[in-house]
Design a protein around this motif. Structure first.
Motif, mmCIF file in Angstrom:
data_model
loop_
_atom_site.group_PDB
_atom_site.id
_atom_site.type_symbol
_atom_site.label_atom_id
_atom_site.label_comp_id
_atom_site.label_asym_id
_atom_site.label_seq_id
_atom_site.Cartn_x
_atom_site.Cartn_y
_atom_site.Cartn_z
ATOM 1 N N ARG A 174 41.011 41.683 39.107
ATOM 2 C CA ARG A 174 40.207 41.633 37.524
ATOM 3 C C ARG A 174 40.300 42.936 37.264
ATOM 4 O O ARG A 174 40.857 44.090 35.951
ATOM 5 C CB ARG A 174 38.563 41.395 37.685
ATOM 6 N N MET A 175 40.429 44.123 38.256
ATOM 7 C CA MET A 175 40.626 45.833 37.959
ATOM 8 C C MET A 175 42.112 45.864 37.412
ATOM 9 O O MET A 175 42.760 46.162 36.569
ATOM 10 C CB MET A 175 39.665 46.444 38.708
ATOM 11 N N PHE A 176 43.007 44.544 38.444
ATOM 12 C CA PHE A 176 44.186 44.587 38.272
ATOM 13 C C PHE A 176 45.034 44.153 37.123
ATOM 14 O O PHE A 176 46.358 45.195 37.003
ATOM 15 C CB PHE A 176 44.924 44.319 39.345
ATOM 16 N N GLU A 177 44.344 43.069 36.282
ATOM 17 C CA GLU A 177 45.155 43.178 35.568
ATOM 18 C C GLU A 177 44.618 43.723 34.327
ATOM 19 O O GLU A 177 45.504 44.131 33.125
ATOM 20 C CB GLU A 177 44.405 41.669 34.905
ATOM 21 N N ARG A 178 43.545 44.705 34.121
ATOM 22 C CA ARG A 178 43.120 45.664 32.938
ATOM 23 C C ARG A 178 44.412 46.978 33.093
ATOM 24 O O ARG A 178 44.806 47.510 32.528
ATOM 25 C CB ARG A 178 41.768 46.206 33.668
ATOM 26 N N ALA A 179 44.490 47.412 34.542
ATOM 27 C CA ALA A 179 45.498 48.203 34.753
ATOM 28 C C ALA A 179 46.543 48.122 34.500
ATOM 29 O O ALA A 179 47.132 48.951 34.186
ATOM 30 C CB ALA A 179 45.918 48.573 36.875
ATOM 31 N N ILE A 180 47.174 46.518 34.363
ATOM 32 C CA ILE A 180 48.443 46.388 34.265
ATOM 33 C C ILE A 180 48.848 46.736 32.690
ATOM 34 O O ILE A 180 49.843 46.702 31.854
ATOM 35 C CB ILE A 180 49.103 44.790 35.099
ATOM 36 N N ALA A 186 47.074 54.266 35.699
ATOM 37 C CA ALA A 186 47.274 53.355 34.789
ATOM 38 C C ALA A 186 46.149 52.790 34.318
ATOM 39 O O ALA A 186 46.255 52.528 33.386
ATOM 40 C CB ALA A 186 48.257 52.319 35.401
ATOM 41 N N ILE A 187 44.877 52.731 35.101
ATOM 42 C CA ILE A 187 43.647 51.821 34.607
ATOM 43 C C ILE A 187 43.070 52.978 33.813
ATOM 44 O O ILE A 187 42.274 52.476 32.484
ATOM 45 C CB ILE A 187 43.142 51.281 35.253
ATOM 46 N N GLY A 188 43.138 53.809 33.243
ATOM 47 C CA GLY A 188 42.849 54.924 32.573
ATOM 48 C C GLY A 188 43.909 55.247 31.456
ATOM 49 O O GLY A 188 43.038 56.276 31.495
ATOM 50 N N TYR A 202 48.734 49.854 31.617
ATOM 51 C CA TYR A 202 50.523 50.848 31.586
ATOM 52 C C TYR A 202 51.325 50.213 31.280
ATOM 53 O O TYR A 202 51.837 50.619 30.317
ATOM 54 C CB TYR A 202 50.412 50.708 33.648
ATOM 55 N N LEU A 203 51.251 48.822 30.239
ATOM 56 C CA LEU A 203 52.196 48.930 30.122
ATOM 57 C C LEU A 203 52.360 48.834 28.370
ATOM 58 O O LEU A 203 53.035 48.771 27.658
ATOM 59 C CB LEU A 203 52.478 46.996 30.246
#
Length: 203
Positions: free
Chosen positions: A70-76, A16-18, A79-80
């Motif tokens: 912080r990485m979670f927010e980038r990934a979400i 998701a993050i990439g 992905y969205l």
């Protein structure tokens, strides 16, 4: 599923993050973009693996020296954005990310398990991150009328960790056991496909 044909496109190593990077190491975005422009289809079903919440985000946070949130927010966010791009042109169904099946990993010669063992975070924390990821995806899906199929109620036990009967037997494996997942999916997917069958597209 009689009368249903799937074109399965597997972006090995995609995350998701990439997902917004067309030149990522995995090449997943380019693979998906090519598939999405290849002919007509009734619906697109997107299934994210558990690699982000079980491995990638934790390793990225460690590498960059930042909180995993912080990485979670980038990934979400990535992905969205990806899902929204699909929704604009296709009837979309989303499968929630699977939940981590692995506990603490002892020393192993298996290269995949050895890689996973680099994350010194317990199954509880990894599961909680997956639950939060799926909750956030669920909010977006509900707001946009997109069906979300989540295994949480069937794959997680009373302790909110993956049940033993949903794990691969006799060896550690980061995938769900095939039989229970397949049985669940063949029940859950047809109503979701029916729900989007006559939905007009935004564009």
């Amino acid at each position: 599923l009689p009368g249903t044909r799937f074109e399965v496109v597997h972006g090995k190593g995609g995350s998701a993050i990439g997902i917004l990077n067309p030149r990522s190491t995995s090449g997943a975005r380019a693979l998906f973009d090519a598939a999405l422009t290849r002919g007509e289809r009734d619906a697109v079903v997107v299934c994210l693996g558990e690699v982000d919440t079980a491995y990638t985000l934790w390793r990225q946070a460690e590498f960059h020296g930042v909180p995993v949130t912080r990485m979670f927010e980038r990934a979400i966010t990535a992905y969205l954005t990806f899902l929204d791009g699909i929704r604009a042109h296709h009837r979309l169904v989303v499968l929630a990310a699977p939940y981590p099946t692995l506990g603490d990993i002892a020393e192993t010669a298996d290269p995949v398990l050895a890689m996973r063992a680099l994350v010194k975070v317990g199954q509880r924390e990894r599961t909680d991150l997956a639950l939060e990821f799926n909750r956030r995806v669920g909010i977006w899906c509900a707001a946009h009328g997109v069906p979300l199929l989540d295994t949480a109620e069937v794959a997680l036990g009373a302790d909110r960790l993956v049940r033993e009967d949903w794990k691969v037997r006799r060896r550690p494996d980061h995938h769900y056991a095939r039989a229970p997942f397949a049985r669940w999916l063949t029940r859950a997917l047809p109503p979701a496909l029916d729900a989007v069958a006559d939905r007009p597209l935004d564009t």
